[in-house]
Design a protein around this motif. Sequence first.
Motif, PDB file in Angstrom:
ATOM      1  N   LEU A   1     -21.073 -26.880  27.957  1.00 36.55           N
ATOM      2  CA  LEU A   1     -19.654 -26.935  27.601  1.00 36.55           C
ATOM      3  C   LEU A   1     -19.304 -25.777  26.670  1.00 36.55           C
ATOM      4  O   LEU A   1     -19.985 -25.532  25.682  1.00 36.55           O
ATOM      5  CB  LEU A   1     -19.343 -28.273  26.915  1.00 36.55           C
ATOM      6  CG  LEU A   1     -17.888 -28.583  26.576  1.00 36.55           C
ATOM      7  CD1 LEU A   1     -17.053 -28.689  27.850  1.00 36.55           C
ATOM      8  CD2 LEU A   1     -17.802 -29.875  25.763  1.00 36.55           C
ATOM      9  N   ARG A   2     -18.238 -25.048  27.002  1.00 37.60           N
ATOM     10  CA  ARG A   2     -17.869 -23.888  26.193  1.00 37.60           C
ATOM     11  C   ARG A   2     -17.226 -24.317  24.882  1.00 37.60           C
ATOM     12  O   ARG A   2     -16.763 -25.460  24.731  1.00 37.60           O
ATOM     13  CB  ARG A   2     -16.919 -22.972  26.964  1.00 37.60           C
ATOM     14  CG  ARG A   2     -15.513 -23.515  27.172  1.00 37.60           C
ATOM     15  CD  ARG A   2     -14.632 -22.461  27.821  1.00 37.60           C
ATOM     16  NE  ARG A   2     -13.287 -22.942  28.126  1.00 37.60           N
ATOM     17  CZ  ARG A   2     -12.260 -22.893  27.279  1.00 37.60           C
ATOM     18  NH1 ARG A   2     -12.429 -22.411  26.060  1.00 37.60           N
ATOM     19  NH2 ARG A   2     -11.064 -23.324  27.653  1.00 37.60           N
ATOM     20  N   VAL A   3     -17.199 -23.422  23.932  1.00 34.35           N
ATOM     21  CA  VAL A   3     -16.538 -23.683  22.653  1.00 34.35           C
ATOM     22  C   VAL A   3     -15.052 -23.955  22.904  1.00 34.35           C
ATOM     23  O   VAL A   3     -14.382 -23.198  23.621  1.00 34.35           O
ATOM     24  CB  VAL A   3     -16.714 -22.481  21.698  1.00 34.35           C
ATOM     25  CG1 VAL A   3     -15.871 -22.683  20.441  1.00 34.35           C
ATOM     26  CG2 VAL A   3     -18.174 -22.314  21.331  1.00 34.35           C
TER      27      VAL A   3
ATOM     28  N   ASP B   1     -25.287 -21.506  30.100  1.00 34.16           N
ATOM     29  CA  ASP B   1     -24.712 -22.026  28.858  1.00 34.16           C
ATOM     30  C   ASP B   1     -23.216 -21.700  28.750  1.00 34.16           C
ATOM     31  O   ASP B   1     -22.762 -20.637  29.176  1.00 34.16           O
ATOM     32  CB  ASP B   1     -25.430 -21.427  27.644  1.00 34.16           C
ATOM     33  CG  ASP B   1     -26.921 -21.719  27.639  1.00 34.16           C
ATOM     34  OD1 ASP B   1     -27.370 -22.508  28.496  1.00 34.16           O
ATOM     35  OD2 ASP B   1     -27.636 -21.168  26.783  1.00 34.16           O
ATOM     36  N   ASN B   2     -22.465 -22.634  28.170  1.00 33.71           N
ATOM     37  CA  ASN B   2     -21.060 -22.400  27.789  1.00 33.71           C
ATOM     38  C   ASN B   2     -20.166 -21.970  28.952  1.00 33.71           C
ATOM     39  O   ASN B   2     -19.407 -21.004  28.836  1.00 33.71           O
ATOM     40  CB  ASN B   2     -20.988 -21.328  26.684  1.00 33.71           C
ATOM     41  CG  ASN B   2     -21.884 -21.647  25.502  1.00 33.71           C
ATOM     42  OD1 ASN B   2     -21.745 -22.697  24.872  1.00 33.71           O
ATOM     43  ND2 ASN B   2     -22.805 -20.747  25.203  1.00 33.71           N
ATOM     44  N   VAL B   3     -20.250 -22.687  30.080  1.00 35.68           N
ATOM     45  CA  VAL B   3     -19.475 -22.258  31.251  1.00 35.68           C
ATOM     46  C   VAL B   3     -18.345 -23.217  31.622  1.00 35.68           C
ATOM     47  O   VAL B   3     -17.363 -22.803  32.255  1.00 35.68           O
ATOM     48  CB  VAL B   3     -20.386 -22.050  32.480  1.00 35.68           C
ATOM     49  CG1 VAL B   3     -21.316 -20.870  32.258  1.00 35.68           C
ATOM     50  CG2 VAL B   3     -21.183 -23.305  32.805  1.00 35.68           C
ATOM     51  N   PHE B   4     -18.427 -24.490  31.238  1.00 35.45           N
ATOM     52  CA  PHE B   4     -17.431 -25.468  31.692  1.00 35.45           C
ATOM     53  C   PHE B   4     -16.341 -25.683  30.644  1.00 35.45           C
ATOM     54  O   PHE B   4     -16.613 -25.754  29.447  1.00 35.45           O
ATOM     55  CB  PHE B   4     -18.098 -26.804  32.024  1.00 35.45           C
ATOM     56  CG  PHE B   4     -18.867 -26.797  33.316  1.00 35.45           C
ATOM     57  CD1 PHE B   4     -18.196 -26.820  34.531  1.00 35.45           C
ATOM     58  CD2 PHE B   4     -20.252 -26.748  33.318  1.00 35.45           C
ATOM     59  CE1 PHE B   4     -18.891 -26.796  35.732  1.00 35.45           C
ATOM     60  CE2 PHE B   4     -20.963 -26.730  34.505  1.00 35.45           C
ATOM     61  CZ  PHE B   4     -20.283 -26.748  35.717  1.00 35.45           C
ATOM     62  N   ASP B   5     -15.112 -25.815  31.137  1.00 39.89           N
ATOM     63  CA  ASP B   5     -13.988 -26.131  30.265  1.00 39.89           C
ATOM     64  C   ASP B   5     -13.915 -27.621  29.962  1.00 39.89           C
ATOM     65  O   ASP B   5     -13.362 -28.028  28.942  1.00 39.89           O
ATOM     66  CB  ASP B   5     -12.663 -25.712  30.929  1.00 39.89           C
ATOM     67  CG  ASP B   5     -12.642 -24.246  31.298  1.00 39.89           C
ATOM     68  OD1 ASP B   5     -13.030 -23.429  30.456  1.00 39.89           O
ATOM     69  OD2 ASP B   5     -12.248 -23.933  32.433  1.00 39.89           O
ATOM     70  N   LEU B   6     -14.467 -28.437  30.867  1.00 41.44           N
ATOM     71  CA  LEU B   6     -14.354 -29.884  30.736  1.00 41.44           C
ATOM     72  C   LEU B   6     -15.591 -30.555  31.332  1.00 41.44           C
ATOM     73  O   LEU B   6     -16.070 -30.159  32.397  1.00 41.44           O
ATOM     74  CB  LEU B   6     -13.099 -30.382  31.463  1.00 41.44           C
ATOM     75  CG  LEU B   6     -12.928 -31.892  31.620  1.00 41.44           C
ATOM     76  CD1 LEU B   6     -12.593 -32.535  30.277  1.00 41.44           C
ATOM     77  CD2 LEU B   6     -11.850 -32.218  32.650  1.00 41.44           C
TER      78      LEU B   6
ATOM     79  N   GLY C   1     -20.408 -32.985  15.650  1.00 44.43           N
ATOM     80  CA  GLY C   1     -19.258 -32.402  14.964  1.00 44.43           C
ATOM     81  C   GLY C   1     -18.051 -32.159  15.839  1.00 44.43           C
ATOM     82  O   GLY C   1     -17.218 -31.297  15.527  1.00 44.43           O
ATOM     83  N   TYR C   2     -17.925 -32.915  16.934  1.00 44.36           N
ATOM     84  CA  TYR C   2     -16.773 -32.734  17.817  1.00 44.36           C
ATOM     85  C   TYR C   2     -15.486 -33.218  17.138  1.00 44.36           C
ATOM     86  O   TYR C   2     -15.493 -34.177  16.358  1.00 44.36           O
ATOM     87  CB  TYR C   2     -16.959 -33.520  19.116  1.00 44.36           C
ATOM     88  CG  TYR C   2     -17.907 -32.891  20.100  1.00 44.36           C
ATOM     89  CD1 TYR C   2     -17.469 -31.910  20.974  1.00 44.36           C
ATOM     90  CD2 TYR C   2     -19.238 -33.292  20.163  1.00 44.36           C
ATOM     91  CE1 TYR C   2     -18.327 -31.336  21.890  1.00 44.36           C
ATOM     92  CE2 TYR C   2     -20.113 -32.719  21.075  1.00 44.36           C
ATOM     93  CZ  TYR C   2     -19.648 -31.744  21.936  1.00 44.36           C
ATOM     94  OH  TYR C   2     -20.508 -31.170  22.826  1.00 44.36           O
TER      95      TYR C   2
ATOM     96  N   GLN D   1     -13.462 -32.387  21.403  1.00 41.31           N
ATOM     97  CA  GLN D   1     -13.400 -30.930  21.552  1.00 41.31           C
ATOM     98  C   GLN D   1     -14.606 -30.302  20.869  1.00 41.31           C
ATOM     99  O   GLN D   1     -14.871 -30.578  19.687  1.00 41.31           O
ATOM    100  CB  GLN D   1     -12.114 -30.369  20.956  1.00 41.31           C
ATOM    101  CG  GLN D   1     -11.918 -28.874  21.230  1.00 41.31           C
ATOM    102  CD  GLN D   1     -10.557 -28.399  20.757  1.00 41.31           C
ATOM    103  OE1 GLN D   1     -10.013 -28.879  19.774  1.00 41.31           O
ATOM    104  NE2 GLN D   1      -9.997 -27.427  21.468  1.00 41.31           N
ATOM    105  N   LYS D   2     -15.304 -29.458  21.605  1.00 39.25           N
ATOM    106  CA  LYS D   2     -16.506 -28.802  21.066  1.00 39.25           C
ATOM    107  C   LYS D   2     -16.110 -27.788  19.977  1.00 39.25           C
ATOM    108  O   LYS D   2     -15.259 -26.938  20.207  1.00 39.25           O
ATOM    109  CB  LYS D   2     -17.276 -28.108  22.178  1.00 39.25           C
ATOM    110  CG  LYS D   2     -18.561 -27.426  21.706  1.00 39.25           C
ATOM    111  CD  LYS D   2     -19.323 -26.821  22.859  1.00 39.25           C
ATOM    112  CE  LYS D   2     -20.554 -26.082  22.380  1.00 39.25           C
ATOM    113  NZ  LYS D   2     -21.358 -25.519  23.496  1.00 39.25           N
TER     114      LYS D   2
END
Length: 419
Positions: A355-357, A323-328, A385-386, A414-415
């Motif tokens: 996708l990371r915050v 979870d939450n590892v990719f920047d893009l 809610g992006y 954007q997350k």
Amino acid sequence: MGSVSLKIGDGTARFKKATWCSSAVNLLMLFSVLTTNLFALYAFNYAPKNHFNNSPLLTNSHELISEQVSLIMREIDSSQKKLAQMEKDLLGYDTIDLSKPNIASEITMFLHHHPLPLGKDSKSGITEMVASVGHTCQKSMDMLSQYMNYKVSGPCPDDWSLAQKLILRGCEPLPRRRCFAKVSPKVGLSPFPNSLWKSVNNKSVSWSGLGCKNFECLKGKKLSRDCVGCFDLNNGLESQRFVKARGKNDFLIDDVLALRSDGIRIGFDIGGGSGSFAARMAERNVTVVTATLNVDAPFNEFIAARGLFPLFMSLDHRFPFYDNVFDLVHVSNALDTAGRPEKLEFLMFDIDRILRVGGLLWLDNFYCASDDKKKVVTRLIERFGYKKLKWVVGEKVEAAGSGNSEVYLSTVLQKPVRN
């Protein structure tokens, strides 16, 4: 109740639900309710003729009520078990039946539970090693047996296309095999980073199971909306993608990277064609994993020959990342699941998971075949809610010369931070 289908290239994985099973479930539930009510009515309205407290008839009445209640409970338990079994049959989650004839012995060997030599593991709590295989493989046992029919410690059959057919049917992950994969001599590979835009030698990939037998054949083909001449790295439009815009829907990589002040380090490209997005990112010191299958072309070997990271998997498979590892995350028309909206929701939630915050979701030239499809996608984006950093809906004229225009959506999202 219809069907849900996922199309990738020409391959289609379908999950069908039989309507007669649904009717049977409804009839069984109605029968269970009626039977239960009749037994209850009979048991609790039964009254003996003799009303003396010490009468044997009163004692017999209590025993009769107790027996009727027990019978009701057994009926309910039996109905629940039947309903659960019918649900398993409907959804296809039954355990693979290894007692059927013509089952390859290697399937039995792979799926056999192997107890740990030292007993229960203190950290994980497991006592045995259990093999992982897709539950939908049960519906393709003949093909799976063919796939698992080989000589142990010998060469594997040249059957990658059979493996891909199983994957497209939902048989994923495939079982492991105890044979040596066919070796293709990697002729003329260039060192990195020259390999990013150097032509790939025809002899460095396997052409078995494919209509084309060389890259010259593939250069003029439209393999998908995201791959039109995508194997021509020097003379075609592929060399200009992501660095030269052909329309307002085409975002440039440098413009997207500039949206993040803290930089982009790692990314995931879903359905990335021949890997050109990952190549442009690699030029900017960004590592990108490209998920693709070999539908009508050797995409995975071609991407690897360019010095990039291919991932051979379908979109039905949960992404094998934490979870939450990719920047893009970059996705084009692979987002088109061609099925019910719930199918798209499962995919979008898995994209959101990896996708990371603060990370970016780049939806690149998504084809809106109808207003309904555009509404489904836009409403789903609103639910997450992006933040919309870029949003363009534009039309393109078909290249075939028909003059018809098609609607495409491009956006960078954007997350957000969620509680």
